[in-house]
Design a protein around this motif. Structure first.
Motif, PDB file in Angstrom:
ATOM      1  N   TYR A   1      48.955  42.602  49.928  1.00 46.22           N
ATOM      2  CA  TYR A   1      47.762  41.886  50.363  1.00 46.22           C
ATOM      3  C   TYR A   1      48.189  40.719  51.247  1.00 46.22           C
ATOM      4  CZ  TYR A   1      45.775  44.127  46.166  1.00 46.22           C
ATOM      5  OH  TYR A   1      45.373  45.026  45.205  1.00 46.22           O
TER       6      TYR A   1
ATOM      7  N   TYR B   1      46.763  37.025  52.729  1.00 45.91           N
ATOM      8  CA  TYR B   1      45.758  35.977  52.609  1.00 45.91           C
ATOM      9  C   TYR B   1      46.076  34.842  53.584  1.00 45.91           C
ATOM     10  CZ  TYR B   1      43.706  37.803  48.281  1.00 45.91           C
ATOM     11  OH  TYR B   1      43.058  38.567  47.349  1.00 45.91           O
TER      12      TYR B   1
ATOM     13  N   ASP C   1      40.453  27.513  50.151  1.00 44.03           N
ATOM     14  CA  ASP C   1      40.880  28.562  49.234  1.00 44.03           C
ATOM     15  C   ASP C   1      41.454  29.720  50.054  1.00 44.03           C
ATOM     16  OD1 ASP C   1      38.252  30.725  49.212  1.00 44.03           O
ATOM     17  OD2 ASP C   1      37.925  28.647  49.872  1.00 44.03           O
ATOM     18  N   PRO C   2      42.304  30.502  49.437  1.00 43.08           N
ATOM     19  CA  PRO C   2      42.883  31.651  50.156  1.00 43.08           C
ATOM     20  C   PRO C   2      41.802  32.649  50.536  1.00 43.08           C
ATOM     21  CG  PRO C   2      44.109  31.156  48.148  1.00 43.08           C
ATOM     22  CD  PRO C   2      42.860  30.360  48.081  1.00 43.08           C
TER      23      PRO C   2
ATOM     24  N   PHE D   1      41.023  36.419  51.992  1.00 46.37           N
ATOM     25  CA  PHE D   1      41.635  37.736  52.100  1.00 46.37           C
ATOM     26  C   PHE D   1      41.556  38.257  53.528  1.00 46.37           C
ATOM     27  CE2 PHE D   1      42.954  41.875  51.214  1.00 46.37           C
ATOM     28  CZ  PHE D   1      42.023  42.791  51.655  1.00 46.37           C
TER      29      PHE D   1
ATOM     30  N   ASP E   1      41.980  47.988  52.362  1.00 49.77           N
ATOM     31  CA  ASP E   1      40.816  47.118  52.379  1.00 49.77           C
ATOM     32  C   ASP E   1      40.973  46.139  53.541  1.00 49.77           C
ATOM     33  OD1 ASP E   1      39.098  45.210  49.741  1.00 49.77           O
ATOM     34  OD2 ASP E   1      38.422  45.973  51.686  1.00 49.77           O
TER      35      ASP E   1
ATOM     36  N   THR F   1      42.369  47.793  39.424  1.00 45.62           N
ATOM     37  CA  THR F   1      41.634  46.549  39.498  1.00 45.62           C
ATOM     38  C   THR F   1      42.205  45.474  38.593  1.00 45.62           C
ATOM     39  OG1 THR F   1      39.719  47.942  39.891  1.00 45.62           O
ATOM     40  CG2 THR F   1      39.296  45.634  39.538  1.00 45.62           C
TER      41      THR F   1
ATOM     42  N   TYR G   1      36.593  41.472  36.596  1.00 45.19           N
ATOM     43  CA  TYR G   1      37.992  41.250  36.289  1.00 45.19           C
ATOM     44  C   TYR G   1      38.287  39.834  36.776  1.00 45.19           C
ATOM     45  CZ  TYR G   1      38.304  46.293  35.623  1.00 45.19           C
ATOM     46  OH  TYR G   1      38.115  47.575  35.186  1.00 45.19           O
TER      47      TYR G   1
ATOM     48  N   PHE H   1      40.603  36.163  36.903  1.00 46.49           N
ATOM     49  CA  PHE H   1      41.984  35.679  36.938  1.00 46.49           C
ATOM     50  C   PHE H   1      41.993  34.168  37.153  1.00 46.49           C
ATOM     51  CE2 PHE H   1      44.007  39.882  37.654  1.00 46.49           C
ATOM     52  CZ  PHE H   1      42.902  40.613  38.026  1.00 46.49           C
TER      53      PHE H   1
ATOM     54  N   LYS I   1      44.513  36.574  32.771  1.00 42.48           N
ATOM     55  CA  LYS I   1      43.438  37.416  33.284  1.00 42.48           C
ATOM     56  C   LYS I   1      42.568  37.913  32.141  1.00 42.48           C
ATOM     57  CE  LYS I   1      46.087  41.748  33.223  1.00 42.48           C
ATOM     58  NZ  LYS I   1      46.590  42.897  34.043  1.00 42.48           N
TER      59      LYS I   1
ATOM     60  N   ILE J   1      40.232  41.270  31.370  1.00 45.33           N
ATOM     61  CA  ILE J   1      39.810  42.600  31.805  1.00 45.33           C
ATOM     62  C   ILE J   1      38.732  43.102  30.842  1.00 45.33           C
ATOM     63  CG2 ILE J   1      40.535  44.956  32.328  1.00 45.33           C
ATOM     64  CD1 ILE J   1      41.745  42.800  34.143  1.00 45.33           C
TER      65      ILE J   1
ATOM     66  N   ARG K   1      37.556  39.981  40.717  1.00 46.26           N
ATOM     67  CA  ARG K   1      37.649  41.277  41.378  1.00 46.26           C
ATOM     68  C   ARG K   1      36.656  42.165  40.659  1.00 46.26           C
ATOM     69  NH1 ARG K   1      43.360  43.645  40.789  1.00 46.26           N
ATOM     70  NH2 ARG K   1      43.906  43.276  42.935  1.00 46.26           N
ATOM     71  N   GLY K   2      35.723  42.757  41.392  1.00 41.81           N
ATOM     72  CA  GLY K   2      34.710  43.579  40.754  1.00 41.81           C
ATOM     73  C   GLY K   2      35.058  45.046  40.856  1.00 41.81           C
ATOM     74  N   PRO K   3      34.871  45.793  39.789  1.00 45.91           N
ATOM     75  CA  PRO K   3      35.265  47.197  39.796  1.00 45.91           C
ATOM     76  C   PRO K   3      34.375  48.072  40.637  1.00 45.91           C
ATOM     77  CG  PRO K   3      34.120  46.681  37.770  1.00 45.91           C
ATOM     78  CD  PRO K   3      34.284  45.387  38.515  1.00 45.91           C
TER      79      PRO K   3
ATOM     80  N   GLY L   1      34.327  48.143  45.465  1.00 44.55           N
ATOM     81  CA  GLY L   1      35.255  48.756  46.400  1.00 44.55           C
ATOM     82  C   GLY L   1      36.248  47.762  46.960  1.00 44.55           C
ATOM     83  N   ARG L   2      36.021  46.496  46.718  1.00 42.24           N
ATOM     84  CA  ARG L   2      36.940  45.478  47.223  1.00 42.24           C
ATOM     85  C   ARG L   2      38.009  45.262  46.162  1.00 42.24           C
ATOM     86  NH1 ARG L   2      36.817  41.093  50.608  1.00 42.24           N
ATOM     87  NH2 ARG L   2      36.344  42.695  52.126  1.00 42.24           N
ATOM     88  N   ARG L   3      39.234  45.691  46.446  1.00 41.90           N
ATOM     89  CA  ARG L   3      40.309  45.570  45.469  1.00 41.90           C
ATOM     90  C   ARG L   3      40.964  44.205  45.505  1.00 41.90           C
ATOM     91  NH1 ARG L   3      40.485  50.342  42.338  1.00 41.90           N
ATOM     92  NH2 ARG L   3      39.597  51.981  43.621  1.00 41.90           N
ATOM     93  N   ALA L   4      40.795  43.527  46.612  1.00 39.40           N
ATOM     94  CA  ALA L   4      41.445  42.225  46.731  1.00 39.40           C
ATOM     95  C   ALA L   4      40.705  41.205  45.885  1.00 39.40           C
ATOM     96  CB  ALA L   4      41.464  41.780  48.181  1.00 39.40           C
ATOM     97  N   LEU L   5      41.418  40.166  45.519  1.00 39.20           N
ATOM     98  CA  LEU L   5      40.811  39.081  44.763  1.00 39.20           C
ATOM     99  C   LEU L   5      39.997  38.187  45.689  1.00 39.20           C
ATOM    100  CD1 LEU L   5      43.839  37.959  42.573  1.00 39.20           C
ATOM    101  CD2 LEU L   5      41.864  39.257  41.826  1.00 39.20           C
ATOM    102  N   THR L   6      38.887  37.702  45.163  1.00 38.76           N
ATOM    103  CA  THR L   6      38.118  36.662  45.838  1.00 38.76           C
ATOM    104  C   THR L   6      38.334  35.371  45.075  1.00 38.76           C
ATOM    105  OG1 THR L   6      36.446  38.220  46.629  1.00 38.76           O
ATOM    106  CG2 THR L   6      35.825  35.899  46.511  1.00 38.76           C
ATOM    107  N   PHE L   7      38.794  34.359  45.776  1.00 47.08           N
ATOM    108  CA  PHE L   7      39.154  33.105  45.126  1.00 47.08           C
ATOM    109  C   PHE L   7      38.018  32.085  45.217  1.00 47.08           C
ATOM    110  CE2 PHE L   7      43.599  33.527  44.057  1.00 47.08           C
ATOM    111  CZ  PHE L   7      44.017  34.589  44.845  1.00 47.08           C
ATOM    112  N   GLY L   8      38.000  31.207  44.228  1.00 48.85           N
ATOM    113  CA  GLY L   8      37.143  30.040  44.305  1.00 48.85           C
ATOM    114  C   GLY L   8      37.779  28.998  45.205  1.00 48.85           C
TER     115      GLY L   8
END
Lengths: 114, 115
Positions: free
Chosen positions: A33, A35, A42-43, A45, A56, A99, B32, B34, B49, B51, B94-96, B99-106
């Motif tokens: 990945y 970032y 924040d990072p 993607f 992705d 995931t 999910y 983290f 994390k 799960i 990360r939501g199952p 379709g987005r496998r990457a993490l979304t950060f705060g």
């Protein structure tokens, strides 16, 4: 234990130049990945790869491209650099696309565009 | 779209006191979740994390986090803060089903622990 290796650590470029950032994932990790983290941000993607295929796409500009090679290392190519591209670029790897897999981050490449 | 909110830019706590860093999330389906920590000039390091299973998750360095589905929260906690805990903390989701496998950060919360 081996970690994610990024090179170079620091990079200084001028506007309209190109830059290539490299990322070497942890051995046996097949997912990478990218970032971008701006100052105080924040990072965000950019893009990811699984088994050498793009898996992705995030907020990666059209001026940027990336790929993952047969040895699983990845390169982020950045062209026509702009001042706003100055940021810390992180690469992360994971064992799979699952995931629940945690990401392991490199120390980042600090890109400064002058 | 998945998103994470960290309402506090900075949290100040005295060494030895308990700490809480807040995080709420929005995602389709089961999340999910983290927590990562970032020290100056370093990459993000995984803390813990969630799960599935127990709502209280234990992680590295004595940190734990509590998943609360009804409040869509995943607050990071530690019973007794150390000065060395001072760093930038990011919650990520990360939501199952997206379709987005990457993490979304705060946006991150800076924790400052005073001696």
């Amino acid at each position: 234990a081996a970690g994610v290796i990024q090179s170079p650590r620091h990079l200084i470029k001028e506007k309209r130049e190109t830059a290539t950032l490299k990322c070497y994932p942890i051995p046996r990790h097949d997912t990478v990945y990218w970032y971008q983290q701006g100052p105080g941000q924040d990072p965000q993607f950019l893009i990811s790869f699984y088994e050498k295929m793009q898996s992705d796409k995030g907020s990666i500009p059209d001026r940027f491209s990336a790929q993952q090679f047969s040895d699983y290392h990845s390169e982020l190519n950045m062209s026509s650099l702009e001042l706003g591209d100055s940021a810390l670029y992180f690469c992360a790897s994971s064992r799979s696309l699952k995931t629940g897999e945690k990401l392991f981050f490199g120390s980042g490449t600090q890109l400064s565009v002058l | 779209a998945q998103s994470v909110a960290q309402p506090e830019d900075q949290v100040n706590v005295a060494e030895g006191n308990p700490l809480t860093v807040k995080c709420t999330y929005s995602v389709s389906g089961n999340p999910y979740l983290f927590w990562y920590v970032q020290y100056p000039n370093r990459g993000l390091q995984f803390l813990l994390k969630y799960i599935t299973g127990d709502n209280l998750v234990k992680g590295s360095y004595g940190f734990e986090a509590e998943f609360n589905k009804s409040q869509t929260s995943f607050h990071l906690k530690k019973p007794s803060a150390l000065v060395s805990d001072s760093a930038l903390y990011f919650c990520a989701v990360r939501g199952p089903n997206t379709g987005r496998r990457a993490l979304t950060f705060g946006s991150g919360t800076r924790l400052q622990v005073q001696p």
